[in-house]
Design a protein around this motif. Structure first.
Motif, PDB file in Angstrom:
ATOM      1  N   ILE A 129       0.867  -1.184   0.000  1.00 55.83           N
ATOM      2  CA  ILE A 129       0.000   0.000   0.000  1.00 55.83           C
ATOM      3  C   ILE A 129       0.900   1.230   0.000  1.00 55.83           C
ATOM      4  O   ILE A 129       1.621   1.469   0.978  1.00 55.83           O
ATOM      5  CB  ILE A 129      -0.921   0.007   1.245  1.00 55.83           C
ATOM      6  N   VAL A 139       1.628   5.079   0.356  1.00 47.19           N
ATOM      7  CA  VAL A 139       1.031   6.133   1.169  1.00 47.19           C
ATOM      8  C   VAL A 139       1.697   7.465   0.821  1.00 47.19           C
ATOM      9  O   VAL A 139       2.919   7.579   0.864  1.00 47.19           O
ATOM     10  CB  VAL A 139       1.188   5.831   2.674  1.00 47.19           C
ATOM     11  N   ARG A 140       0.881   8.427   0.502  1.00 47.16           N
ATOM     12  CA  ARG A 140       1.354   9.757   0.120  1.00 47.16           C
ATOM     13  C   ARG A 140       1.762  10.529   1.380  1.00 47.16           C
ATOM     14  O   ARG A 140       0.942  10.761   2.268  1.00 47.16           O
ATOM     15  CB  ARG A 140       0.238  10.495  -0.619  1.00 47.16           C
ATOM     16  N   GLU A 195       2.545  13.667   3.775  1.00 53.06           N
ATOM     17  CA  GLU A 195       1.946  14.998   3.860  1.00 53.06           C
ATOM     18  C   GLU A 195       2.856  15.999   4.550  1.00 53.06           C
ATOM     19  O   GLU A 195       2.710  17.195   4.362  1.00 53.06           O
ATOM     20  CB  GLU A 195       0.599  14.915   4.581  1.00 53.06           C
ATOM     21  N   GLY A 226       0.070   7.578  -4.164  1.00 52.51           N
ATOM     22  CA  GLY A 226      -0.486   6.726  -3.116  1.00 52.51           C
ATOM     23  C   GLY A 226      -1.713   7.348  -2.468  1.00 52.51           C
ATOM     24  O   GLY A 226      -2.139   8.447  -2.822  1.00 52.51           O
ATOM     25  N   ILE A 227      -2.261   6.645  -1.497  1.00 55.34           N
ATOM     26  CA  ILE A 227      -3.416   7.148  -0.746  1.00 55.34           C
ATOM     27  C   ILE A 227      -2.917   7.863   0.500  1.00 55.34           C
ATOM     28  O   ILE A 227      -1.764   7.698   0.901  1.00 55.34           O
ATOM     29  CB  ILE A 227      -4.395   6.004  -0.383  1.00 55.34           C
ATOM     30  N   ASP A 228      -3.769   8.675   1.125  1.00 56.17           N
ATOM     31  CA  ASP A 228      -3.316   9.358   2.330  1.00 56.17           C
ATOM     32  C   ASP A 228      -3.296   8.374   3.508  1.00 56.17           C
ATOM     33  O   ASP A 228      -3.852   7.273   3.445  1.00 56.17           O
ATOM     34  CB  ASP A 228      -4.127  10.624   2.620  1.00 56.17           C
ATOM     35  N   ALA A 249      -6.607   7.051   4.928  1.00 56.81           N
ATOM     36  CA  ALA A 249      -7.224   6.042   4.058  1.00 56.81           C
ATOM     37  C   ALA A 249      -6.488   4.712   4.174  1.00 56.81           C
ATOM     38  O   ALA A 249      -7.110   3.642   4.147  1.00 56.81           O
ATOM     39  CB  ALA A 249      -7.236   6.524   2.612  1.00 56.81           C
ATOM     40  N   ALA A 250      -5.167   4.764   4.316  1.00 58.38           N
ATOM     41  CA  ALA A 250      -4.384   3.528   4.467  1.00 58.38           C
ATOM     42  C   ALA A 250      -4.762   2.813   5.765  1.00 58.38           C
ATOM     43  O   ALA A 250      -4.931   1.590   5.781  1.00 58.38           O
ATOM     44  CB  ALA A 250      -2.892   3.845   4.436  1.00 58.38           C
ATOM     45  N   GLU A 298      -7.601   3.075   7.355  1.00 56.04           N
ATOM     46  CA  GLU A 298      -8.965   2.568   7.178  1.00 56.04           C
ATOM     47  C   GLU A 298      -8.956   1.276   6.362  1.00 56.04           C
ATOM     48  O   GLU A 298      -9.680   0.326   6.674  1.00 56.04           O
ATOM     49  CB  GLU A 298      -9.843   3.636   6.509  1.00 56.04           C
ATOM     50  N   LEU A 299      -8.126   1.218   5.340  1.00 56.58           N
ATOM     51  CA  LEU A 299      -7.972   0.014   4.526  1.00 56.58           C
ATOM     52  C   LEU A 299      -7.461  -1.152   5.385  1.00 56.58           C
ATOM     53  O   LEU A 299      -7.958  -2.276   5.275  1.00 56.58           O
ATOM     54  CB  LEU A 299      -7.008   0.308   3.374  1.00 56.58           C
TER      55      LEU A 299
END
Length: 182
Positions: free
Chosen positions: A49, A51-52, A54, A76-78, A81-82, A84-85
């Motif tokens: 996964i 991950v972006r 920030e 990637g996702i924030d 969200a990671a 939560e996944l």
């Protein structure tokens, strides 16, 4: 009763050669996850996964170490969200989980505290690095690649990539399970 499925987690995070630059903080950029079936003694699932970040950027040093580029992680996702996944798709709060050492657990704790994101895991964490040393009757702590050499297991994939490292850590856990030392 032992849980059937274990989540083996390995994270890669932004890093720098030397000190952390002012205004930046180490952040997770990849979550590697391997699901281990403790009944069949098989690795049954593998994920990476992205991950972006920030609050930081991927340095040249970080890219050399992990092969992850700023462009890759930007897609990637924030972090929220990671997490939560991990909770919803990978049952992180319900399943016991494993990492090589305590770094991964602590990085999640730090980043969740800094961002206000709910910690995705339950409290059943095993430090596989410590367990490996105990299974060998030594206090020496082995890096993952060194532990693979000690056991005669191959390093599969790219070292310092989360998905591949989680896959390799799961193989070390399976080796301990097969030897009855887990």
């Amino acid at each position: 009763m032992t849980e059937r499925y274990l989540n083996v987690i390995d994270v890669e995070a932004t890093c720098w050669e030397g000190k952390t630059p002012p205004g930046q903080a180490s952040e997770i950029i990849e979550i590697g996850l391997c699901v281990l079936d403790s009944v069949t003694l098989e690795r049954v699932d593998k994920h990476s996964i992205l991950v972006r970040p920030e609050r930081s950027t991927v340095s040249e040093f970080c890219t050399r170490l992990t092969t992850l580029t700023p462009e890759q992680v930007a897609g990637g996702i924030d972090f929220a969200a990671a997490c939560e996944l991990l909770r919803t798709v990978h049952h992180a709060a319900e399943r016991p989980w494993v990492s090589w050492g305590d770094y991964d657990r602590r990085q999640f704790e730090r980043q969740c505290a800094a961002t206000g994101v709910a910690y995705p895991f339950g409290d059943r964490h095993t430090n596989a690095k410590r367990r490996f040393s105990e299974s060998r009757g030594t206090t020496q702590r082995f890096g993952m690649a060194e532990a693979l050499e000690v056991t005669g297991l191959p390093l599969e994939g790219t070292h310092h990539r989360g998905g591949d490292d989680a896959w390799n850590i799961a193989n070390l856990v399976l080796d301990m399970m097969r030897r009855g030392t887990w």
